[in-house]
Design an enzyme around this catalytic site. Sequence first.
Site, PDB file in Angstrom:
ATOM      1  N   GLU A 115     -54.103  94.540 -56.622  1.00 21.23           N
ATOM      2  CA  GLU A 115     -54.334  95.946 -56.293  1.00 21.23           C
ATOM      3  C   GLU A 115     -55.730  96.203 -55.747  1.00 21.23           C
ATOM      4  O   GLU A 115     -55.925  96.972 -54.800  1.00 21.23           O
ATOM      5  CB  GLU A 115     -54.076  96.821 -57.523  1.00 21.23           C
ATOM      6  CG  GLU A 115     -52.612  97.010 -57.878  1.00 21.23           C
ATOM      7  CD  GLU A 115     -51.994  95.844 -58.635  1.00 21.23           C
ATOM      8  OE1 GLU A 115     -50.792  95.909 -58.942  1.00 21.23           O
ATOM      9  OE2 GLU A 115     -52.723  94.864 -58.927  1.00 21.23           O
ATOM     10  N   HIS A 157     -45.906 101.794 -68.300  1.00 22.75           N
ATOM     11  CA  HIS A 157     -45.178 102.253 -67.111  1.00 22.75           C
ATOM     12  C   HIS A 157     -44.902 103.751 -67.176  1.00 22.75           C
ATOM     13  O   HIS A 157     -44.020 104.245 -66.474  1.00 22.75           O
ATOM     14  CB  HIS A 157     -43.839 101.509 -66.972  1.00 22.75           C
ATOM     15  CG  HIS A 157     -43.983 100.034 -66.753  1.00 22.75           C
ATOM     16  ND1 HIS A 157     -44.291  99.162 -67.764  1.00 22.75           N
ATOM     17  CD2 HIS A 157     -43.870  99.282 -65.625  1.00 22.75           C
ATOM     18  CE1 HIS A 157     -44.342  97.930 -67.285  1.00 22.75           C
ATOM     19  NE2 HIS A 157     -44.098  97.972 -65.986  1.00 22.75           N
TER      20      HIS A 157
END
Length: 659
Positions: free
Chosen positions: A398, A465
Amino acid sequence: MQFTRKGFSDDLLRELYQEIVKPRMIEEKMLILLRQGRVSKWFSGIGQEAIAVGATMALDADEYVMPLHRNLGVFTVRKMPFSKLFLQWQGRKEGFSKGRERSFHFGSNEHHICGMISHLGPQLAIADGIALAHKLRKEDKVSLAFSGDGGTSEGDFHEALNTAAVWGLPVIFLIENNGYGLSTPSNEQFICKQLADKAIGYGMKGITIDGNNLLEVYQAIKEAREYCIKEQKPILVEAMTFRMRGHEEASGTKYVPKELFETWGKKDPVKNFEDFLLQEKVLTPERIAAIRETIQQEIETGLEIGFAAAPVVPDTVEEVADVYQPFTTTSTDLAPLAKSEKKMIQALSDGMRQAMEKHDNLVLMGQDIAEYGGAFKLTEGLVDLFGKSRVRNTPLCESAIVGTALGLSIKGFKSMMEMQFADFVTVGFNQIINNLAKIHYRWGQNADVVIRMPTGGGVGAGPFHSQSNEAWFTHTPGLKVVYPSTPEDAKGLLLASFEDPNPVIFFEHKILYRSISGPVPDDYYTVEIGKARQVQTGEDLSIITYGSGVHWAMDYAAKHPGLSIDILDLRTLLPIDYTAVEASVKRTGKVLLLHEDTLIGGLGGELSAWIAEHCFEYLDAPIVRCASLDTPVPFAIELEQNFLANKRLDEAVAKLTRY
């Protein structure tokens, strides 16, 4: 030290000499000024000049360099006037960053230099983005990023090299191996024999050179440049050198064995090159004296200008204005547009497709976004329409991809990165907070980047998540934070985000992707960033919210028709539409701030403070906040439902209406 001319002309050798002696003379003068207390700090590159000078000389003038704080030679080779450099170092308005940055923490597009940040490693990925821009435009150009030996231990080093290797990017990664990361010796940083050996793990070519031999550096980087362009691959170059001063002057050099200074002192890159040119009769003592006199005059003139410059006079209006690149979004008149019923996921997908059609310089990046269509299938089919060069699967890195996005922006591209889950942004946090958000304020370079963030709970996905982390970014000047709650707003705000040249963090609630639908214009349109949406007006109390909170509020209002509830959907969390907030407070006098994020540190706290400060006279009751529990998001559905703010909405409304 053995110098090999390799057919270099006398004129080139003389130019190389002028370029290497200039940073040495500047540094020697700066050290005198430092001892006199006339400058505040200095990071010395004495002993390492051959690397910065040789590498920059080997590149085309329009090829970007990502230097660090010991690379004065990069700036002088690129013909930055010493007077302006000194104004920069003195923190004067007339420098390169209006007094906002120190030493070499600035960039200049005119000189094709991208300024460093103190975290060092993130600069490597910016080189990836610039090289990707060259590759997409089929330009025979490279980018070059510096790293110290200590910086090779950072995750950003791994991510940048891996991405460049996987994508076949023409990047030169240049390590200055001076044996120490501040005071930590190399044998406590890594155990490989040479740092160039790390290239093997990435399938890259790696070479080690004598970083004190100016001609060897110049030739090696010229050959590396040709290799990168011809093969469309990156290369890792390790330049062996030594730092003859401390990490910075205050740190001293007591930790360095004395014999190292003696050994490396004999390898001085300036003196050895000068002796070689005298031996070759390329220069004479008189010519050397003349070169040095010319440089000395430039230094003295620059110092006069710098010391005569007045300290910065703060201008608050200018300071605030320079955080963002000026840009105004507008809302399209939707009345005449044909609409179709769409789920939010369809609206967002349509928005990306239409943005790609309008902006041929827009690149989409993310894990699994190409053939697979992304974790939530928002990008499904786009690779078939626009190809893998513009719809790019990324490695799991990322930080590197955010940095690549910034590099693309420097070269005039737009980019979108999809965080597979908003939770995963933590491993790209530094790039967002310290590079994307600050770069326009630091030196006027914008970051034309949209980061899409699938967010929120309610789907039984557990603590990694399901987090609502929008408040992390609303605290960061330079970012814009958008969070739509309807399909129509989602598409219009996404298209507006792509048009905005500033970095936008775009939150999309996962549970809303397929659970809600509504009429969405078929054609291209924009919804103004920074403008709230009045969902419904009321007289009894105001619910100010966003995202899933909008639907919780609407459901509650529908179940309690006896209450006249004013519902305001913020839509944009940075900047906030405080005009709409104030109007809602005035209508009801009672305010409930609702969000899915946890209570402590959530956006509700900031809104509550603002309302109390600016709207106190309109309030008929204390402000009430309704948020999720201050715990991680639990996995079990029963626990998650208890966690979410909606569980306490009825209690919060009752508390407010009773007052």
